[in-house]
Design a protein around this motif. Structure first.
Motif, PDB file in Angstrom:
ATOM      1  N   ILE A  94       0.858  -1.178   0.000  1.00 22.05           N
ATOM      2  CA  ILE A  94       0.000   0.000   0.000  1.00 22.05           C
ATOM      3  C   ILE A  94       0.900   1.235   0.000  1.00 22.05           C
ATOM      4  O   ILE A  94       1.869   1.305   0.773  1.00 22.05           O
ATOM      5  CB  ILE A  94      -0.916   0.005   1.248  1.00 22.05           C
ATOM      6  CG1 ILE A  94      -1.687  -1.317   1.348  1.00 22.05           C
ATOM      7  CG2 ILE A  94      -1.855   1.202   1.230  1.00 22.05           C
ATOM      8  CD1 ILE A  94      -2.582  -1.627   0.184  1.00 22.05           C
ATOM      9  N   GLU A 101      11.779   2.077   3.585  1.00 20.44           N
ATOM     10  CA  GLU A 101      10.420   2.417   4.021  1.00 20.44           C
ATOM     11  C   GLU A 101      10.006   1.283   4.962  1.00 20.44           C
ATOM     12  O   GLU A 101       9.685   0.188   4.510  1.00 20.44           O
ATOM     13  CB  GLU A 101       9.438   2.462   2.835  1.00 20.44           C
ATOM     14  CG  GLU A 101       9.738   3.539   1.807  1.00 20.44           C
ATOM     15  CD  GLU A 101       8.663   3.669   0.724  1.00 20.44           C
ATOM     16  OE1 GLU A 101       7.685   2.883   0.725  1.00 20.44           O
ATOM     17  OE2 GLU A 101       8.808   4.563  -0.126  1.00 20.44           O
ATOM     18  N   GLU A 150       7.651  -0.801   7.322  1.00 17.40           N
ATOM     19  CA  GLU A 150       6.191  -0.954   7.273  1.00 17.40           C
ATOM     20  C   GLU A 150       5.719  -2.160   8.093  1.00 17.40           C
ATOM     21  O   GLU A 150       6.442  -3.150   8.231  1.00 17.40           O
ATOM     22  CB  GLU A 150       5.741  -1.161   5.806  1.00 17.40           C
ATOM     23  CG  GLU A 150       6.339  -0.106   4.891  1.00 17.40           C
ATOM     24  CD  GLU A 150       5.697   0.023   3.524  1.00 17.40           C
ATOM     25  OE1 GLU A 150       4.736  -0.710   3.224  1.00 17.40           O
ATOM     26  OE2 GLU A 150       6.178   0.892   2.763  1.00 17.40           O
ATOM     27  N   ASP A 178       9.983  -1.851   2.637  1.00 20.90           N
ATOM     28  CA  ASP A 178       9.628  -1.712   1.221  1.00 20.90           C
ATOM     29  C   ASP A 178      10.748  -0.899   0.583  1.00 20.90           C
ATOM     30  O   ASP A 178      10.678   0.321   0.498  1.00 20.90           O
ATOM     31  CB  ASP A 178       8.254  -1.011   1.124  1.00 20.90           C
ATOM     32  CG  ASP A 178       7.944  -0.511  -0.275  1.00 20.90           C
ATOM     33  OD1 ASP A 178       8.576  -0.988  -1.234  1.00 20.90           O
ATOM     34  OD2 ASP A 178       7.066   0.365  -0.401  1.00 20.90           O
ATOM     35  N   LYS A 219      10.575  -0.842  -7.361  1.00 25.10           N
ATOM     36  CA  LYS A 219       9.959  -1.359  -6.138  1.00 25.10           C
ATOM     37  C   LYS A 219       9.981  -2.886  -6.038  1.00 25.10           C
ATOM     38  O   LYS A 219       9.880  -3.419  -4.937  1.00 25.10           O
ATOM     39  CB  LYS A 219       8.479  -0.938  -6.099  1.00 25.10           C
ATOM     40  CG  LYS A 219       8.222   0.532  -5.813  1.00 25.10           C
ATOM     41  CD  LYS A 219       8.299   0.791  -4.317  1.00 25.10           C
ATOM     42  CE  LYS A 219       7.587   2.061  -3.902  1.00 25.10           C
ATOM     43  NZ  LYS A 219       7.712   2.270  -2.425  1.00 25.10           N
TER      44      LYS A 219
HETATM   45 MG    MG Z   1       6.016   1.672   0.896  1.00 29.47          MG
END
Ligand code: MG
Length: 202
Positions: free
Chosen positions: A6, A53, A55, A84, A105
């Motif tokens: 997300i 990132e 998460e 991430d 990503k």
């Molecule tokens: Mg992310």
């Protein structure tokens, strides 16, 4: 299995990347080859601006399609923390051209996760806090109460489009404070004060 991520699920993080707040969950996929379970991470040679990132990651416990929000909590029972990883330079180029993000990503090992799982029945999820440290400096602090879309809303939304299967992982978005990593970094995260992972960047 697949990895669903997300984006822009914390207002302060959306702001730091100059993104508008989403009106519905924004999601993208990483392939199963992105998963890295607590092993050393090797800095990829195709980016010069790799960002962390941190998460909360949710594991899906059973198959579901078109899951109603009120039943979504029957589809997961454990969470952990993961990163991430994002090649921000590649992502920026893709965004400027309106191109898909996968290479920024979804590359190999772009989704490291802890080996530990926390049962939701053992914690107060609504008041859960997680922290991410780079070389012992705290970089990110997230509170589940700040998620724009909660886990049930995410599951209901994503399962309208994609069948969720046992073992699928959902990365639920990152709080503010993302930044670049470097070779030699030690990346560590805690959930409610308990250490969840420690990765070396090589
Ligand atoms: Mg992310």
């Amino acid at each position: 299995m697949k990895i669903i991520c997300i984006g822009r699920n914390y207002a302060e993080h959306a702001k730091e990347l100059n993104n508008d707040l989403p009106e519905e969950p924004l999601f993208f996929l990483k392939p199963d080859t992105a998963l890295l379970k607590e092993k050393d991470f090797y800095y990829p040679n195709f980016t010069n601006d790799l960002h962390f990132e941190c998460e909360i990651v949710v594991k899906i416990d059973k198959v579901g399609k078109n899951i109603e929000q009120k039943f979504a909590n029957k589809y997961y029972s454990e969470i952990t923390l993961g990163i991430d990883f994002t090649a921000r330079d590649l992502q920026q180029k893709c965004k400027e051209k309106g191109l898909p993000w996968e290479k920024a990503k979804g590359f190999d090992n772009s989704a490291p996760i802890s080996n530990k799982w926390v049962k939701l029945k053992d914690i107060d999820f609504a008041s859960t806090e997680f922290c991410f440290f780079q070389n012992n400096e705290q970089r990110q602090q997230g509170f589940t109460r700040d998620m724009i879309f909660n886990i049930d809303e995410i599951i209901a939304y994503v399962s309208k489009f994609i069948t969720l299967k046992t073992g699928d992982l959902i990365f639920t978005g990152t709080p503010a404070g993302v930044g670049p990593v470097a070779i030699g970094d030690i990346l560590r995260a805690t959930l409610n004060g308990e250490e969840m992972f420690l990765f070396h960047v090589k």
